[in-house]
Design an enzyme around this catalytic site. Structure first.
Site, PDB file in Angstrom:
ATOM      1  N   LYS A 157      83.983  62.143   4.489  1.00 28.17           N
ATOM      2  CA  LYS A 157      82.839  61.972   3.573  1.00 28.17           C
ATOM      3  C   LYS A 157      81.541  62.458   4.206  1.00 28.17           C
ATOM      4  CE  LYS A 157      84.779  59.071   0.191  1.00 28.17           C
ATOM      5  NZ  LYS A 157      84.768  57.965  -0.735  1.00 28.17           N
ATOM      6  N   LYS A 159      95.487  65.481  -1.110  1.00 26.77           N
ATOM      7  CA  LYS A 159      95.789  64.422  -2.080  1.00 26.77           C
ATOM      8  C   LYS A 159      95.016  64.643  -3.379  1.00 26.77           C
ATOM      9  CE  LYS A 159      92.491  60.698  -1.423  1.00 26.77           C
ATOM     10  NZ  LYS A 159      92.260  59.295  -1.577  1.00 26.77           N
ATOM     11  N   LYS A 206      89.715  61.957  -7.145  1.00 26.62           N
ATOM     12  CA  LYS A 206      88.821  62.002  -8.294  1.00 26.62           C
ATOM     13  C   LYS A 206      87.574  62.818  -8.019  1.00 26.62           C
ATOM     14  CE  LYS A 206      88.227  56.995  -7.945  1.00 26.62           C
ATOM     15  NZ  LYS A 206      87.424  56.607  -6.810  1.00 26.62           N
TER      16      LYS A 206
END
Ligand code: ATP
Ligand code: LTN
Length: 334
Positions: free
Chosen positions: A115, A197, A200
């Site tokens: 992140k 993966k 979203k």
């Protein structure tokens, strides 16, 4: 707890639109195992602000997520479904646990590294201490089990280390939680890059199936899914795209990979992809219908929010007071 059931806690962030990965890797398992446990399912909106959010949008997404928990099959009378930000104990315990967590431990967290790389212009302290807030979420309810996807294992290990460290100093204050990883759907991969993966926050909308995608969109995305040139439906690490589609198909139909391989023996990828798409539509359509019905009933959802935040606060405060006493905060005068 009033009964003898073990305690389960889990949460999801109210950021982005939920994907099939979130559903098969987390939400579906929550529903399957909820009867066996005393459960707390939180919409972890405090975690969401570690990356910048539009306030109105965050509020809307949080309510959508809470409604989706119910639409997916969690009965809010039996499961404590609530907003993390409505229970101040999460932040209070997180502060205390921050003082029992080492910089070196947090530096190793892969989600932080990912992140931080993604949001290089806003590497705030909250993003760094995010796993400590997660530990507080879990430990606040004396949780026994935490159903999550495999990507959250590292955070759970850290939670256990923090709890053990605290207990070794102050006695048995926290229950040591265990992870619960579902058998199927533990890691659903991107439809466009099966080495990543399904997420979203993926910028490519064709990489993910969103829970609110309509049937045509779902079928179209599966038709475009990246596969290989083997032309054979086989459950193998060498065919990651096909393996991922088989995982999805099995999670949606309850079949085993071996049964599915047999079913598609001698058939082309076109037929297989269509069948996978249809199995997903079969799972998502009823969920979407329930979601739309629930959104029409504002008073009902408001009631769930009010009652469950009171319940969560009650249990959270019990642990928090114990911890505050242990670390030496002065007693409250009544
Ligand atoms: P983001 O893309 O914003 O990082 P995310 O899609 O990874 O979000 P989270 O809110 O971090 O979603 O995760 C919610 C839950 O869904 C977690 O329990 C996580 O393990 C699970 N989960 C997320 N993605 C997948 C996936 N592709 N396969 C299986 N489980 C998943
Ligand atoms: N970090 C998790 C979300 C999360 C969570 C939790 C999951 C926050 N607190 C407590 C289980 C238990 C994520 O990013 N998926």
């Amino acid at each position: 707890m009033l009964n003898d059931k073990k305690i389960l806690f889990s949460g999801m962030q109210a950021t982005g639109n939920l994907t099939l990965g979130n559903y098969l890797g987390a939400l579906k398992n929550w529903v399957t195992i909820s009867d066996e446990y005393e459960t707390f399912y939180s919409v972890v909106d405090m975690h969401s602000i570690t990356v910048r959010q539009d306030p109105a949008e965050l509020r809307k997404r949080a309510r959508t997520l809470l409604t989706l928990y119910i639409a997916a099959g969690l009965d809010p009378e039996k499961n404590c479904i609530y907003y993390q930000s409505h229970v101040s104990g999460h932040a209070e315990l997180a502060w205390i646990l921050n003082c029992f967590t080492y910089m070196g431990e947090l530096n190793r967290m892969t989600q932080f590294k990912d992140k931080a790389a993604k949001h290089a212009d806003n590497i705030n302290a909250g993003l760094f201490t995010y796993p400590v807030l997660m530990a507080a979420d879990i430990l606040l309810y004396q949780t026994d089990v935490v159903p999550v996807g495999v990507d959250q294992m590292q955070h759970l290990e850290l939670t256990r280390d923090i709890a053990q460290r605290f207990n070794s100093i102050y006695g048995d204050v926290f229950t040591i939680p265990e992870a619960y990883i579902g058998k199927v759907g533990a890691k659903i991969m991107s439809l466009q890059d099966p080495s990543k993966k399904m997420s979203k926050s993926d910028e490519n909308v064709n990489a993910s199936i969103y829970l609110m995608d309509d049937p045509d969109t779902i079928i179209r995305k599966f038709k475009r899914a990246v596969t290989d040139s083997e032309a054979c439906v086989r459950y193998s690490e060498e065919q990651p795209g096909i393996k991922n589609l088989l995982d999805i198909y099995c999670a949606c139909t309850g079949k085993t990979p071996a049964e599915a391989e047999k079913e598609f023996e001698g058939k082309g990828y076109g037929d297989f992809k269509l069948a996978v798409g249809e199995s997903v539509v079969g799972v998502l359509k009823p969920l979407q219908d329930r979601f739309h019905d629930l959104t029409k009933n504002k008073d009902y959802i408001d009631g769930v929010i009010k009652n469950n935040s009171e319940k969560a606060n009650y249990f959270a405060t019990k642990t928090l007071r114990k911890v505050q006493k242990k670390v030496g905060f002065p007693e409250r005068i009544r």
